[in-house]
Scaffold this motif. Structure first.
Motif, mmCIF file in Angstrom:
data_model
loop_
_atom_site.group_PDB
_atom_site.id
_atom_site.type_symbol
_atom_site.label_atom_id
_atom_site.label_comp_id
_atom_site.label_asym_id
_atom_site.label_seq_id
_atom_site.Cartn_x
_atom_site.Cartn_y
_atom_site.Cartn_z
ATOM 1 N N ASP A 183 -1.901 2.229 -1.589
ATOM 2 C CA ASP A 183 -2.973 1.242 -1.756
ATOM 3 C C ASP A 183 -3.759 0.985 -0.468
ATOM 4 O O ASP A 183 -4.599 0.080 -0.414
ATOM 5 C CB ASP A 183 -2.398 -0.073 -2.302
ATOM 6 N N VAL A 184 -3.472 1.751 0.567
ATOM 7 C CA VAL A 184 -4.291 1.682 1.785
ATOM 8 C C VAL A 184 -5.569 2.484 1.517
ATOM 9 O O VAL A 184 -5.512 3.661 1.170
ATOM 10 C CB VAL A 184 -3.545 2.269 2.998
ATOM 11 N N THR A 185 -6.712 1.817 1.618
ATOM 12 C CA THR A 185 -8.001 2.464 1.353
ATOM 13 C C THR A 185 -8.935 2.216 2.547
ATOM 14 O O THR A 185 -8.578 1.453 3.460
ATOM 15 C CB THR A 185 -8.677 1.853 0.114
ATOM 16 N N SER A 186 -10.122 2.787 2.486
ATOM 17 C CA SER A 186 -11.081 2.511 3.571
ATOM 18 C C SER A 186 -11.442 1.020 3.581
ATOM 19 O O SER A 186 -11.709 0.451 4.640
ATOM 20 C CB SER A 186 -12.323 3.389 3.431
ATOM 21 N N GLU A 187 -11.418 0.376 2.395
ATOM 22 C CA GLU A 187 -11.712 -1.069 2.338
ATOM 23 C C GLU A 187 -10.631 -1.877 3.057
ATOM 24 O O GLU A 187 -10.953 -2.805 3.803
ATOM 25 C CB GLU A 187 -11.809 -1.567 0.883
ATOM 26 N N THR A 188 -9.359 -1.539 2.814
ATOM 27 C CA THR A 188 -8.309 -2.303 3.500
ATOM 28 C C THR A 188 -8.363 -2.054 5.008
ATOM 29 O O THR A 188 -8.118 -2.957 5.802
ATOM 30 C CB THR A 188 -6.896 -1.973 2.943
ATOM 31 N N LYS A 203 -0.670 6.797 10.359
ATOM 32 C CA LYS A 203 -0.187 5.911 11.433
ATOM 33 C C LYS A 203 0.929 4.988 10.911
ATOM 34 O O LYS A 203 1.899 4.706 11.617
ATOM 35 C CB LYS A 203 -1.343 5.080 12.001
ATOM 36 N N LEU A 204 0.767 4.534 9.670
ATOM 37 C CA LEU A 204 1.802 3.666 9.092
ATOM 38 C C LEU A 204 3.097 4.458 8.882
ATOM 39 O O LEU A 204 4.193 3.953 9.127
ATOM 40 C CB LEU A 204 1.313 3.063 7.772
ATOM 41 N N MET A 205 2.957 5.706 8.446
ATOM 42 C CA MET A 205 4.149 6.544 8.237
ATOM 43 C C MET A 205 4.855 6.843 9.561
ATOM 44 O O MET A 205 6.040 7.104 9.582
ATOM 45 C CB MET A 205 3.758 7.845 7.530
ATOM 46 N N ASP A 206 4.090 6.776 10.651
ATOM 47 C CA ASP A 206 4.686 6.975 11.975
ATOM 48 C C ASP A 206 5.434 5.716 12.444
ATOM 49 O O ASP A 206 5.881 5.648 13.586
ATOM 50 C CB ASP A 206 3.608 7.343 13.006
ATOM 51 N N TRP A 216 -0.083 -3.106 6.049
ATOM 52 C CA TRP A 216 1.068 -3.181 5.132
ATOM 53 C C TRP A 216 0.905 -4.362 4.199
ATOM 54 O O TRP A 216 1.127 -4.262 2.998
ATOM 55 C CB TRP A 216 2.376 -3.334 5.925
ATOM 56 N N GLU A 217 0.534 -5.507 4.792
ATOM 57 C CA GLU A 217 0.389 -6.742 4.017
ATOM 58 C C GLU A 217 -0.769 -6.606 3.013
ATOM 59 O O GLU A 217 -0.642 -6.961 1.844
ATOM 60 C CB GLU A 217 0.134 -7.869 5.020
#
Ligand SMILES: [Zn+2]
Length: 331
Positions: free
Chosen positions: A218-223, A199-202, A209-210
């Motif tokens: 660094d986008v993980t299930s936790e973030t 979704k971010l790549m879209d 992002w922040e």
């Protein structure tokens, strides 16, 4: 008292954890050593026996009646032979249970970690007192275990309970197992992160992002979980899609098994803590069992200790059910 203690050993690709476990499923002391997975079979076995000796050394009452082991599959729980786990190349057709039993002179049982954890939850944990239990562990993969009448359902060849590879979308993404649309490739931790990254790549704007300091990797299930709790729309969509997939999957399982309870464990399950009711509500459209919305869906008792507790449950259950309960009083 001494005969009521057992040792649970949790073998992974990089470490071995062993623990002394009471008849109530309490882990009294633990030891952890590195697993040598890439060497020969004897070196891998030595890591396991070292962890067991470390536990015995630190025990106040170092007398145990049996050793349970959980290990990545494929393996044969009936013979205790490790077949060919991808992340344990040291062992190919290796009789792990026999070798440990020869070393310590007490009975040894082996099973995979999800089956073992399912049994621990049934004996001592979130499913205590329930007859038919479905357990799912959601982490880097999805593993499952089925316990019927306090016994792990192994199937004809010991390969049953691989519910993480139940497909819910024949046109879905390809799972590492080679099939398409397995729940593992749709709702595991990496799957949640992957969906958010897409979704971010879209070009979507998002708090993710922040949280990931602008770094997509660094986008993980936790973030995703963190962004969701702060009201982020993109993270909300990812969670929504994941809940939908999990509910559809659990709907299939409930239609097949009609369990008394569903227990969810594993490192990623905590992010669904406040969403279990939501999953249950979604079952209405995902299964034909009219009682499905009444089936409890709960989080597991055991977290990081699920492997050690599960391994102990494998032998605790046997000694409890067997007339030879006093078994070996080893030195
Ligand atoms: Zn799969």
């Amino acid at each position: 008292m001494s005969g009521r203690l057992v040792i649970g050993v949790d073998i992974g690709g990089t470490k071995v954890a062993a623990g002394l476990v009471s008849a109530h499923g309490e882990i009294l002391n633990q030891a952890r050593v590195s697993m040598v997975a890439a060497g020969d079979a004897a070196t891998g076995l030595a890591a396991v026996t070292t962890a067991i000796r470390d536990v015995l050394k630190n025990a106040l009452q170092p007398q145990v009646s049996a050793i349970g082991v959980c290990c990545p599959g494929p393996l044969d729980p009936k013979t205790g032979v490790i077949i060919n786990p991808p992340n344990l190349p040291c062992w190919r057709q290796f009789p792990l249970a026999d070798r440990i039993a020869q070393t310590f002179g007490i009975p040894v049982a082996v099973d995979n970690d999800a089956n073992a954890a399912a049994l621990a939850e049934t004996l001592w944990g979130a499913a205590s007192g329930y007859r038919h239990v479905f357990y799912g562990t959601i982490g880097t993969g999805i593993g499952t275990g089925i316990v019927l009448d306090a016994k792990i359902y192994e199937g004809a060849t010991g390969a049953a309970g691989e519910g993480g590879h139940m497909g819910i979308d024949i046109n879905g993404p390809t799972c590492p197992c080679g099939k398409r649309g397995c729940i593992e490739v749709l709702a595991s931790g990496p799957a949640i992160a992957r969906r958010a990254r897409k979704k971010l790549m879209d070009g979507r704007d998002s708090k993710l992002w922040e949280l990931a300091l602008g770094n997509l990797e660094d986008v993980t299930s936790e973030t995703v979980s963190q962004a969701y709790r702060s009201g982020d729309v993109v993270a909300g969509e990812v969670i929504e899609e994941t809940l939908q997939a999990l509910a559809y999957w659990l709907g299939n399982i409930i239609d097949l098994l009609d369990p008394d309870i569903v227990v969810l464990g594993g490192g990623v399950s905590g992010m669904f803590r406040d969403l279990l009711d939501d999953i249950r509500q979604r079952l209405r459209g995902a299964c034909v069992n009219p009682s499905a919305p009444q089936i409890p869906i709960v989080l597991a008792r055991y977290g990081d200790d699920a492997g050690v507790a599960g391994a102990a449950a494998l032998v605790r259950a046997e000694t409890a059910a067997s007339p030879v309960a006093t078994l070996t009083e080893t030195k």
